[in-house]
Scaffold this active site. Structure first.
Site, PDB file in Angstrom:
ATOM      1  CG  ASP A 146      37.555  39.558  41.437  1.00 25.34           C
ATOM      2  OD1 ASP A 146      36.382  39.907  41.211  1.00 25.34           O
ATOM      3  OD2 ASP A 146      38.437  39.559  40.558  1.00 25.34           O
ATOM      4  CG  ASP A 193      36.191  42.092  35.405  1.00 23.83           C
ATOM      5  OD1 ASP A 193      36.708  42.708  36.359  1.00 23.83           O
ATOM      6  OD2 ASP A 193      36.155  40.864  35.337  1.00 23.83           O
TER       7      ASP A 193
END
Lengths: 461, 909
Positions: free
Chosen positions: B505, B580
């Site tokens: 990430d 996200d």
């Protein structure tokens, strides 16, 4: 329409029970008597008997494949001799994972499962035994706590009654004192009114204490040499500072009192010095006892003082009333809280239980609040007492504490406390499975229920 | 994961102890517009017109495979070098660099899988106006116009594509700074932002000065263009006239907005154009910040005599901050050709382990080992399958990757063993920011080896991220990547086991206190500035991590690595997701065009956080998201730390059942998904396809992005509206038929079909003419289903034929490649005969032993046979029982009981 078939099957089939059908319990055996054909248990289909457990799903209810994984929602019966029998989803048959302790689910996989039922059974029986011991002890403790609770409850009731009586007494006192207070106040008001009335009606606005004196008599009293005029010297000789009786007025002060001159006649006296004496703010006649001169003031003063005393008395009783009232309210609130069917949870009131979990310190004060204190000392509320939150059957198995400190982008913190049966009363665990949503385990004998004995016995096979 | 602003907000609210309210969407002011980006603003100020460049034909040099030619800028006399290549497979490469740059300009390495093989080019004609080159084919030609400089690609009389026809070729040559070079020869005036640029409080020092490049492409006859992900926008790209161009600059965007050309986490500079005759692709190989302007409209056709006058045209302009112009023109002509062409340049989708195509359960965070065990148990108790459980950043010891929190994960191997016992797996997060902490092994090794990215003064660059102050390893350095890969060895990554995989990430890279939440552009990766390599960083992180997983198994096991950031070529290293997102219906809808766009540019293994990352989904949204996610390539539920728990069984038995059913449908179709990935790996065809890819002549399909195809044979149109009572599905294909996979109802193609829906409906259709293999015994995890039998769904076309494939291998090693150990069968139904034959040329493969067999054959649109006979490889014949439903025309063959790996024939009489 299936009935004839069923009957036909029953009549035509010779009831041999030669082959064991895999994956069924004893009670289902009757559906699987070996015949020419098999009727799906839901009656939806009749299939040749050799299609039972042939690893192909024929029946919509999955009843033809109790021993294979062929049917989507089938179930497989683990006999688990020596332990507890139970069903597993048939998708767990031959998946190379041992599910039944008797290894019966992995009859055709490369995984070599051990039969662990005996061990499991022994372990479980031992566990159940110790659990039962704990349960028995817990239930005994619970009974004690219930009995203690009864006493506490009685005490509290008595306390409440006492407090109520005190409150009633205070109420009576209050009534009297309020009347007294009102009467006193009224008296003072009347006197004040009288004074104001007197001041207003009198042309020259005499102060009440020299109400009966005339300017003429005062003039001649001050005129020591009787020359019909008052000199500054005479003023200085007779008058004095009202604050400080010893101090002699200065010449300038005397002149000022006489309106700027050194002498005044009667009429000029009435315009100047008389006013000062009458108002009595700065000067008064030396040696003159005010009582002799003033007639109204001591009465008022006495009245005011009496009123103040009455008010103070009232305040004192009012405060006492308030205190007792609050005490009663708290006690009532406390007594109104649901402490369980036998008030077995009453003993938890005013107690707190702590637990340290890594760097956090948790405190549960039943029927009050839950808090978390970090290593840095910051205390956060995880919720205030809300309600019992167990399932309808076991309402008292969970407590809910709500409206703790709010969370970022989320709701307020809350805690669900699960009560478990044990011989001690203690906070056993606190966790935060979801952000700001805490779950705690709280062990106490009062969570022990006789029903748990049945469950324990049931599992003890 | 979340970004920096959110954390700042959290701190702010804590410090001020006041509620500042919830941010609803992205704070746009944190990110640059074209106007605020100095080079974009300079370049965009250049309007279309006559190009200032001319080709100097006397400099032309032609070798067998390469043509070079100098271009002269008439204004400043700077010369550029044009290189033209004809590449194998109908691709033309155009490279433009400065002829003599004062220092080298960056050329993107490691993205092309090989130096692309060329084909001979020849000059067909030449005069003083230009040159005509043959590009092969019958009449494919490249016209080089000398003045103004312009390239045209023609096919016969048709103009396919023009370059610099609008004169927007612009090449800012590297130069000395004027205040250090008093003898100024060039008359060019410095413009603002050339030598320094400030955005918010961040200063970009630009020691190399201006270096941007730009080029325009015109696509006559084109109205539909696609690609250039990643943007939260419709599948079909929009006109950018009057707004900002689409931006490609990998950024960690907090709560991104929908229908917006703003840059997101990844960038693939590939644009596809499509009309009913032809599909082409443009691959702009540049890793610097890039903006793409798209302008569509009608243009007058000069010299046309038929009087029709106007044709549609789309103009595309690329602007990049540094590097060179290196563009690959993929000439199709069919969509499949463009995919193959692009795959020949950047490689194909990594063939993932089969289990990674199953369901993934994630949340930020599963708190401790007990939590992991409880969730694992929850799936079994509710009989919902899953293969992977994920641990986000909180599992580490203070955000030190490769470590475990001592309190919460004291025995990681016990935990992993517990999962392995259930034949399940785990993913832990490993981000590229490394906590600056001398007692942290990873940090001290990187520092001592000099592997960190440097700031412009040569010291280690440091920025803020999850651990606080962090260094960023220089993943562009191959030595560093090798070292990083070695950290995944079982003896290095303590507590890891073979069922532990990785999630990268924050690899844009995300730097909380950096400009636009990323790294300073003047930071240094060896000799190159971050400016040059920015969009490559995420690719390199995933590349090194995947390599680490391969190495730890001695090269035997296929890796599984999920990355948030990506670039052209990232498909070779694993999966990506759309970052996200939010628990909103709009985000659910947007997951389709976002993954379709990625599929078009090679990245097939794409998914969106099921349920939405930020915020809390309502139950209906959550269920619908599971239903949609079950039919997208990467299927993972994930949630933000601050949201309430949302494991599938927390919403009542009805919703648990709906979610269970959606997940089960996924597991039943795993053989089909696996086959699609095998094909994607072999051929570069996308797994998730827009309808136009398979129906390129049907204009109705060109704008559809609420329905799509998985492979060729399954059409999915998930319900993405709240309270929906029905959906309108477009079924393409004139003269084709489609079968509802749940009811087996048959529908005609080339029409809009309205179907009523309930909460349990997932509209999915199988194409008539296809055969799809399912495994209908849904177990705890995909590994448990390894030896299970197949059910074949044979959907007949109106002529009574159907075709399909079956692919089986061990599901997790490279043996399919190294030892050719696999089963690949071609299934064919024709003349009432269903047969299974080896698909690859016989003899080439080592027979892969499988226990799987064929348990059932379901023939849709069938007629009732009199008898069914099975002939198996040994020659033995047996009769097969069957059932026929005259209402639905479904013929079910009971238990043919043949091994999946052998030849067999089922004859219907």
């Amino acid at each position: 329409m299936h009935c004839p078939i069923l009957i036909a099957v029953v009549i035509w089939s010779s009831c041999v029970d030669s082959q064991k059908i895999r994956g069924i319990s004893l009670s289902y055996k009757r559906f699987y008597r070996e015949r020419k054909s098999f009727l799906c248990i839901d009656g939806s289909k009749l299939i040749p008997f050799d299609q039972v457990n042939d690893d192909y799903c024929d029946c919509a209810d999955g009843s033809d494949e109790p021993g294979t994984a062929a049917c989507p929602d089938g179930r497989f019966y683990c006999t688990n001799l020596g332990y507890r029998p139970h069903y597993i989803p048939s998708s767990r048959v031959n998946d190379a994972i041992c599910d039944c302790c008797d290894a019966s689910d992995e009859y055709n996989s490369h995984t070599a499962c051990q039969n662990t039922c005996r061990n499991l059974g022994q372990r479980e029986r031992a566990e159940v035994k110790s659990q039962m011991r704990a349960l028995d002890q817990g239930l005994r403790l619970k009974q004690q706590l219930i009995e203690e609770g009864v006493l506490t409850w009685r005490d509290k009731q008595a306390q409440l009654r006492d407090l109520q009586r005190v409150l009633d007494d205070l109420q009576t006192q209050l009534d009297d004192l309020r009347k007294e207070d009102a009467r006193r106040k009224k008296e003072v008001d009347a006197l004040r009114e009288l004074e104001i009335g007197a001041l207003e009606t009198e042309e020259n606005s005499h102060r009440s204490h020299i109400m009966n004196e005339s300017p003429v008599s005062i003039f001649y009293e001050l005129d020591s040499n009787r020359d019909g005029r008052l000199s500054a010297k005479e003023v200085r000789a007779k008058l004095t500072d009202i604050q400080d009786g010893e101090r002699v007025l200065s010449e300038d002060e005397a002149v000022a009192l006489l309106g700027g001159g050194h002498h005044v006649d009667l009429s000029r006296f009435e315009e100047t010095l008389w006013n000062s004496i009458r108002i009595g703010h700065n000067v008064t006649i030396r040696g003159r006892v005010p009582g002799r001169l003033v007639k109204g003031e001591p009465v008022l003063k006495a009245a005011v003082s009496a009123a103040e005393k009455a008010a103070a008395e009232l305040k004192k009783v009012e405060d006492a009333y308030e205190t007792v009232y609050m005490e009663i309210r708290d006690l009532r609130e406390k007594l109104a809280t649901d402490y369980g069917p036998e008030r077995e949870f009453l003993f938890l009131y005013n107690q707190c239980f702590q637990l340290k979990v890594h760097e956090y310190f948790y405190e549960l004060c039943p029927f009050n609040q839950v808090t978390q204190t970090s290593a840095s000392g910051a205390e956060v509320s995880l919720g205030k007492w809300g309600s019992w939150a167990g399932s309808p059957q076991h309402r008292y198995s969970q407590m809910k504490y709500e409206n703790g400190e709010p969370c970022w982008q989320g709701p307020t913190r809350n805690t669900v406390v699960t009560l478990t049966c044990g011989t001690e009363t203690a906070l056993r665990s606190v966790k935060e499975p979801g952000k700001c949503q805490y779950v705690a385990e709280f062990q106490t004998p009062v969570a022990c229920r006789p029903a748990l004995r049945q469950q324990g016995v049931h599992s003890e096979l | 994961m979340a970004s920096f602003i959110e954390r700042m907000y959290l701190q702010l609210t804590l410090v001020l102890s006041i509620s500042l309210g919830i941010i609803q969407a992205v704070d746009r002011s944190n990110f640059k517009t074209c106007e605020q980006s100095a080079f974009c603003s300079r370049q965009r100020a250049l309007r279309p017109g006559q190009s200032s460049y001319r080709a100097l034909l006397d400099t032309l040099e032609l070798s067998d495979s390469r043509l070079t030619l100098q271009l002269l800028n008439n204004n400043n006399k700077v010369r550029l070098l044009l290189e033209l290549y004809r590449l194998q497979g109908n691709i033309t490469r155009v490279k433009i660099n400065e002829l003599k740059p004062i220092k080298p300009r960056y050329e993107v390495p490691d993205v092309l899988i090989t130096d692309p093989p060329t084909e001979p080019m020849s000059v067909v004609a030449q005069d003083e106006r230009g040159v005509v080159l043959s590009l092969g084919g019958v009449d494919r030609r490249l016209y080089v116009n000398a003045q103004p400089f312009r390239l045209d690609i023609m096919e016969g009389p048709k103009l396919v594509l023009s370059i610099n026809s609008r004169g927007l070729l612009a090449f800012e040559q590297l130069r000395m700074r004027k205040d250090t070079d008093i003898l100024e020869q060039e008359m060019e005036v410095d413009q603002p932002g050339m030598w320094e640029e400030t955005f918010k409080s961040h200063v970009d020092s630009k020691p190399n000065g201006p270096s941007s490049i730009s080029l325009d492409f015109s696509l006559p006859g084109v109205e539909h263009v696609y690609g250039i992900p990643e943007h939260a926008d419709s599948l079909r790209l929009k006109n950018t006239d009057g707004g900002d161009p689409y931006r490609l600059y990998n950024l960690d965007v907090f709560q991104y907005e929908l229908f917006n050309p703003m840059a997101l986490y990844g960038a693939v500079p590939v644009l596809l154009s499509h009309n009913t005759h032809r599909t082409t692709g443009l691959f702009w190989l540049n890793a610097a910040e890039t903006w793409v302007d798209i302008s569509s409209g009608q243009v007058g056709l000069c010299g046309r005599t038929d009087g029709s006058g106007e044709v549609p045209q789309t103009d595309v302009r690329w602007i990049s901050e540094s590097g060179i112009i290196d563009v690959f023109i993929m000439l199709g002509p069919r969509p499949a050709d463009v995919f193959s062409q692009y795959a020949s340049l950047t490689g194909t989708q990594a063939f993932p382990p089969l289990s990674s195509l199953a369901y993934h359960q994630s949340r930020w965070n599963y708190n401790d080992q007990e939590d992991v065990a409880a969730v694992d148990r929850g799936f079994d108790e509710h009989d919902i399958p899953y293969d992977f459980i994920w641990l986000d950043i909180e599992h580490t010891d203070g955000k030190r990757y490769f470590t475990w929190d001592k309190n919460n994960f004291p025995q990681p191997k016990d935990m992993l063993q517990g999962l392995m016992d259930k034949r399940r797996k785990m993913v832990t997060i490993v981000d590229p920011h490394i906590k600056v902490d001398s007692s942290y092994k990873i940090h001290s090794e990187i520092r001592s080896r000099g592997y960190y990215v440097k700031n412009k003064d040569g010291g280690d660059y440091e920025g803020w991220c999850w651990p606080g102050n962090a260094g960023y390893p220089d993943f562009t350095n191959p030595e560093m990547r090798t070292w990083w890969a070695s950290m995944f060895a079982y003896d290095q990554y303590e507590g890891s086991m073979e069922n532990l995989y990785t999630w990268n990430d924050m690899n844009e890279p995300s730097v909380f206190n950096g400009p636009e939440v990323t790294m300073l552009k003047d930071a240094l990766h060896g000799p190159w500035e971050h400016r040059d390599v920015h969009n490559l960083y995420g690719l390199y992180v995933q590349m090194a991590t995947a390599e680490g997983q391969i190495r730890r198994s001695g090269g035997l096991e296929r890796p599984f690595v999920l990355s948030r950031s990506f670039f052209a070529g990232s498909q070779r290293y694993g999966a990506v997701w759309t970052g996200d997102n939010s628990a909103e219906w709009g985000h659910l809808k947007m997951s389709i065009p976002m993954c379709l766009s990625l599929g078009l540019v090679g990245i097939s293994f794409c998914g969106a956080d099921v349920g939405g990352f930020f915020k809390t989904p309502g139950t209906e949204l959550l269920v619908r998201w599971y239903q949609a996610g079950a039919y997208q390539p990467f299927f993972r539920a994930h949630a933000h730390l601050d949201t309430p728990r949302r494991e599938p069984w927390l919403f009542g038995p009805d919703n648990t059942a709906l979610i269970r059913e959606a997940v089960r449908q996924r597991y039943a179709l795993l053989p089909y998904w696996y086959l699609q990935f095998y094909q994607a790996h072999r051929t570069g065809q996308p797994v998730m396809r827009p309808l136009w890819v398979e129906y390129p002549e049907d204009v109705t399909t060109f704008t559809i992005d609420d329905g799509y195809l998985i492979g060729r044979d399954l059409l999915v149109h998930p319900v993405t509206d709240e309270g929906s009572r029905g959906v309108t599905v477009y079924l393409p294909g004139n003269g084709e038929v489609w079968y509802d996979v749940h009811t087996f109802q048959r529908h005609d193609g080339a029409l809009h079909l309205h179907i009523p829906v309930t909460m349990s409906t997932i509209p999915v259709f199988q194409r008539g003419g296809s055969i799809i293999c399912r495994k209908n015994r849904i177990r705890r995890s995909s590994s448990c289903m390894e030896n299970d039998p197949f059910t074949l769904y044979v959907a007949l076309d109106p002529q009574g034929n159907a075709e399909g494939e079956l692919y089986v291998d061990d599901g997790h090693t490279f043996k399919h490649e190294t030892d050719r150990q696999f089963i690949h069968r071609r299934l064919r139904f024709t003349s009432n005969t269903l047969s299974s034959r080896s698909a690859p040329p016989p003899g080439n493969t080592i027979p892969f032993p499988t226990a799987s067999w064929v348990e059932k054959v379901v023939i849709l649109g069938a007629q009732e046979p009199k008898a069914v006979t099975l002939t198996s490889s040994g020659g033995g014949e047996s009769s097969v029982e069957f059932e026929f439903d005259p209402v639905t025309l479904v013929l079910t063959l009971r238990k043919p009981d043949v091994n999946a790996g052998v030849d067999w024939t089922l004859q219907l009489q």
